[in-house]
Design an enzyme around this catalytic site. Structure first.
Site, mmCIF file in Angstrom:
data_model
loop_
_atom_site.group_PDB
_atom_site.id
_atom_site.type_symbol
_atom_site.label_atom_id
_atom_site.label_comp_id
_atom_site.label_asym_id
_atom_site.label_seq_id
_atom_site.Cartn_x
_atom_site.Cartn_y
_atom_site.Cartn_z
ATOM 1 N N GLU A 125 -1.287 -10.621 -5.959
ATOM 2 C CA GLU A 125 -1.327 -11.360 -7.214
ATOM 3 C C GLU A 125 -0.591 -10.595 -8.319
ATOM 4 O OE1 GLU A 125 -5.351 -11.948 -5.101
ATOM 5 O OE2 GLU A 125 -3.873 -10.352 -5.333
ATOM 6 N N CYS B 12 -9.154 -9.403 -6.497
ATOM 7 C CA CYS B 12 -10.002 -8.305 -6.971
ATOM 8 C C CYS B 12 -10.237 -8.467 -8.477
ATOM 9 C CB CYS B 12 -9.341 -6.958 -6.669
ATOM 10 S SG CYS B 12 -7.899 -6.582 -7.701
ATOM 11 N N GLU C 122 0.831 -1.196 0.000
ATOM 12 C CA GLU C 122 0.000 0.000 0.000
ATOM 13 C C GLU C 122 0.873 1.257 0.000
ATOM 14 O OE1 GLU C 122 -3.508 -2.076 2.694
ATOM 15 O OE2 GLU C 122 -2.288 -0.497 3.593
#
Length: 134
Positions: A56, A87, A45
């Protein structure tokens, strides 16, 4: 289902390196390529949250940086009550480098696992063939 122990170990180990000061939600991913090599990634992040890199995507980037482009299997692990799917963006990234029948294993840190194929993960994936003209 029993997850592949090599991929589970690699994803679990790299998950510990996740940089998640905002969400505090660590995710690890490990990819086995058709050559048998294993590549791993963790989520990263930054202060412009939610901008960052998914586990991923990091594993896929490491695979491509090493000169490989074909996923034979992928495993994702997170500390959650149920296995966490990638996601939407990562589903498309996985579909770019994996056939529709490739195994995707989703795991929790307390031992739950769910297996599915890339086709199950992203039915109706957008592909290069959609850009072809007859």
């Amino acid at each position: 289902m029993q997850p592949d122990p090599i991929l589970l170990g690699a994803a679990s180990d790299v998950r510990q390196n996740a940089y998640v000061p905002y969400s505090r939600f660590k995710v690890g991913a490990a990819i086995r390529t058709v050559s048998g090599s294993v590549f791993k990634g963790c989520n990263v992040e930054n202060v412009a949250y939610p901008e960052g890199t998914c586990a991923e995507a990091g594993a896929i980037a490491a695979m491509v940086a090493a000169g490989e482009t074909q996923i034979a299997e992928i495993l994702v692990i997170a500390d959650s009550p149920e296995p966490v799917p990638p996601c939407g963006g990562c589903r498309q990234k996985i579909a770019e480098f994996a056939g529709q029948g490739v195994l995707v294993t989703l795991c929790t840190t307390d031992g739950k696992a769910r297996g599915m194929t890339v086709a199950d993960l992203l039915p109706g994936a957008f592909a290069a063939t959609h850009m072809d003209r007859a």
